[in-house]
Design a protein around this motif. Structure first.
Motif, PDB file in Angstrom:
ATOM      1  N   ILE A 173       0.853  -1.188   0.000  1.00  0.00           N
ATOM      2  CA  ILE A 173       0.000   0.000   0.000  1.00  0.00           C
ATOM      3  C   ILE A 173       0.885   1.234   0.000  1.00  0.00           C
ATOM      4  O   ILE A 173       1.579   1.522   0.978  1.00  0.00           O
ATOM      5  CB  ILE A 173      -0.937   0.003   1.217  1.00  0.00           C
ATOM      6  CG1 ILE A 173      -1.804  -1.263   1.235  1.00  0.00           C
ATOM      7  CG2 ILE A 173      -1.816   1.248   1.212  1.00  0.00           C
ATOM      8  CD1 ILE A 173      -2.640  -1.429   2.494  1.00  0.00           C
ATOM      9  N   CYS A 231       2.786  -1.935   4.404  1.00  0.00           N
ATOM     10  CA  CYS A 231       2.413  -0.525   4.483  1.00  0.00           C
ATOM     11  C   CYS A 231       3.626   0.348   4.169  1.00  0.00           C
ATOM     12  O   CYS A 231       4.600   0.367   4.924  1.00  0.00           O
ATOM     13  CB  CYS A 231       1.873  -0.206   5.872  1.00  0.00           C
ATOM     14  SG  CYS A 231       1.495   1.536   6.129  1.00  0.00           S
ATOM     15  N   ALA A 240       3.019   3.797   2.939  1.00  0.00           N
ATOM     16  CA  ALA A 240       2.135   4.876   2.488  1.00  0.00           C
ATOM     17  C   ALA A 240       2.615   6.266   2.882  1.00  0.00           C
ATOM     18  O   ALA A 240       1.825   7.214   2.851  1.00  0.00           O
ATOM     19  CB  ALA A 240       0.725   4.638   3.013  1.00  0.00           C
ATOM     20  N   SER A 261       0.858   6.532   6.365  1.00  0.00           N
ATOM     21  CA  SER A 261       1.122   5.198   6.904  1.00  0.00           C
ATOM     22  C   SER A 261       0.444   4.974   8.241  1.00  0.00           C
ATOM     23  O   SER A 261      -0.039   3.872   8.525  1.00  0.00           O
ATOM     24  CB  SER A 261       2.632   4.977   7.044  1.00  0.00           C
ATOM     25  OG  SER A 261       3.253   4.894   5.782  1.00  0.00           O
ATOM     26  N   VAL A 287      -3.175   4.106   7.488  1.00  0.00           N
ATOM     27  CA  VAL A 287      -3.291   2.758   6.926  1.00  0.00           C
ATOM     28  C   VAL A 287      -3.083   1.715   8.011  1.00  0.00           C
ATOM     29  O   VAL A 287      -3.834   0.732   8.112  1.00  0.00           O
ATOM     30  CB  VAL A 287      -2.280   2.566   5.776  1.00  0.00           C
ATOM     31  CG1 VAL A 287      -2.235   1.110   5.336  1.00  0.00           C
ATOM     32  CG2 VAL A 287      -2.639   3.460   4.595  1.00  0.00           C
ATOM     33  N   ALA A 288      -2.075   1.906   8.845  1.00  0.00           N
ATOM     34  CA  ALA A 288      -1.817   0.952   9.929  1.00  0.00           C
ATOM     35  C   ALA A 288      -3.006   0.870  10.885  1.00  0.00           C
ATOM     36  O   ALA A 288      -3.378  -0.221  11.337  1.00  0.00           O
ATOM     37  CB  ALA A 288      -0.546   1.345  10.675  1.00  0.00           C
ATOM     38  N   PHE A 294       1.477  -8.160   8.876  1.00  0.00           N
ATOM     39  CA  PHE A 294       1.452  -6.744   8.520  1.00  0.00           C
ATOM     40  C   PHE A 294       2.862  -6.209   8.660  1.00  0.00           C
ATOM     41  O   PHE A 294       3.443  -6.202   9.754  1.00  0.00           O
ATOM     42  CB  PHE A 294       0.488  -5.980   9.440  1.00  0.00           C
ATOM     43  CG  PHE A 294       0.296  -4.530   9.057  1.00  0.00           C
ATOM     44  CD1 PHE A 294      -0.757  -4.153   8.239  1.00  0.00           C
ATOM     45  CD2 PHE A 294       1.175  -3.556   9.507  1.00  0.00           C
ATOM     46  CE1 PHE A 294      -0.937  -2.818   7.884  1.00  0.00           C
ATOM     47  CE2 PHE A 294       1.000  -2.222   9.155  1.00  0.00           C
ATOM     48  CZ  PHE A 294      -0.059  -1.858   8.348  1.00  0.00           C
ATOM     49  N   TYR A 340       5.766  -3.020   7.536  1.00  0.00           N
ATOM     50  CA  TYR A 340       5.724  -1.572   7.361  1.00  0.00           C
ATOM     51  C   TYR A 340       7.132  -1.018   7.165  1.00  0.00           C
ATOM     52  O   TYR A 340       8.126  -1.567   7.637  1.00  0.00           O
ATOM     53  CB  TYR A 340       5.072  -0.899   8.582  1.00  0.00           C
ATOM     54  CG  TYR A 340       5.617  -1.398   9.905  1.00  0.00           C
ATOM     55  CD1 TYR A 340       6.790  -0.859  10.442  1.00  0.00           C
ATOM     56  CD2 TYR A 340       4.984  -2.427  10.591  1.00  0.00           C
ATOM     57  CE1 TYR A 340       7.298  -1.340  11.650  1.00  0.00           C
ATOM     58  CE2 TYR A 340       5.482  -2.913  11.787  1.00  0.00           C
ATOM     59  CZ  TYR A 340       6.645  -2.357  12.309  1.00  0.00           C
ATOM     60  OH  TYR A 340       7.155  -2.845  13.484  1.00  0.00           O
TER      61      TYR A 340
END
Length: 348
Positions: free
Chosen positions: A13, A200, A202, A206, A209-210, A320, A322
């Motif tokens: 993302i 993630c 973004a 971010s 989104v998280a 997930f 990041y």
């Protein structure tokens, strides 16, 4: 617009420099990858930078280590992506105006050099030799790192995106994410996709989104406005990127003008007062630019962590991952960040 697939091994993302690097590195490793970007590729923080990659980050050898690895990757960029970058070496100069700044530099110099960063302490006279605009009487000493290069960040984004597609990654632009379920079903304005892993990247979004995935990333958007000067009254040679350690003021050549940045107005500060602070530092350090006109070049938000060091990792209980909090230095770390995300996802 093609329909989203029903599932993917990884859904990335954010389609800036970090996200496209992640998509490329994952796809090249055989991971079935989909990249979702809310706007156009590179249209966020990646487009609002000074267009520099460097390896020296004052006081932060860990960032420097990632930047050294990333610069090496950029030198091989065309081999892996078929997209030449045209790195143009300018160097990075940090001006010290009090003894504490010099002491702080000396305290981390060995760690910086152990990380592969080329940086040394030089005299004020040598600093003025590298940047003739510097008033050596206003400076005690400087750090000099030759490994700093001009590059077009959009060339990096486009190169990584094209290379990711060549490894069968699917890239969807103008597809904002609207929700993430507990089973990693990612909902967008154009449908939903089930992901084995969500990645993630973004930028300033971010944290939002998280939060959709019930993951806490303590990020704060950091506003930056970049300025152009008027054309200086006398021609100047191409300058290294030069930063004032005390104020964070940064300048570099930009065609026939000077591009500069010093954050943005603080809370409660008017833009006029902030411009006055910028002009004050500019005139003190670079007398030839005293009183020169300043004009908005572009502005935007960067994602910042509490200590300005990027978060790159994986949530302990769900799939997930990041990479966020690069505070405008994503160009300098994108290849290493993409490699780290790949290694985390495939279990290296």
């Amino acid at each position: 617009m093609p329909a989203l697939p029903a599932r993917a091994d990884a859904v990335v993302i954010g389609g800036g420099v970090i996200g496209t690097s992640a998509a490329y590195h994952l796809a090249a490793a055989g991971v079935d990858t989909v990249l979702l970007e809310r706007g156009s590729l590179g249209g966020g923080a990646s487009a609002h930078t000074a267009g520099m990659v460097r390896t020296y980050f004052p006081g932060n050898p860990d960032t420097g280590r990632r930047a050294v690895r990333s610069l090496n990757a950029y030198r091989e960029f065309a081999h892996h992506t078929a997209a030449p970058l045209g790195l143009k070496q300018l160097g990075f100069l940090v001006l010290f105006t009090d003894e504490e700044q010099i002491a702080a530099f000396e305290a981390t110099r060995q760690d910086q050099q152990a990380a592969g960063v080329q940086v040394d302490l030089i005299s004020a006279r040598d600093a003025a030799g590298l940047n003739p605009l510097v008033d050596e009487r206003a400076v005690l000493a400087a750090a000099w790192s030759p490994e700093a290069y001009h590059v077009d960040g959009l060339d990096i984004v486009r190169g990584y995106a094209a290379a990711a597609r060549n490894h069968d990654a699917r890239v969807f632009t103008h597809t904002p994410v609207t929700g993430i379920d507990d089973d990693n079903t990612v909902h967008t304005s154009h449908g939903s996709i089930r992901a084995d892993s969500v990645v993630c990247t973004a930028g300033p979004w971010s944290g939002e989104v998280a939060a959709m995935a019930s993951v806490d990333l303590p990020l704060t958007p950091h506003a930056v406005e970049m300025l152009f000067t008027d054309v200086p009254p006398s021609p100047h040679p191409e300058l290294p990127m030069t930063m004032h350690a005390a104020s964070g003021l940064r300048i570099r050549s930009w065609k026939d003008r000077i591009l500069l940045a010093m954050g943005a107005p603080k809370g409660g500060e008017t833009r006029a007062a902030w411009l006055g602070r910028v002009a004050g530092h500019l005139g003190t350090l670079f007398p030839d630019l005293d009183g020169i006109g300043l004009h908005r070049a572009w502005s935007g938000d960067f994602d910042a962590s509490p200590d300005n060091t990027a978060f790159i990792g994986a949530h302990p209980t769900r799939r997930f991952l990041y990479a966020a909090g690069f505070t405008g230095a994503g160009l300098c770390q994108a290849p290493a960040a993409g490699e780290k995300l790949r290694d985390l996802l495939v279990g290296k």
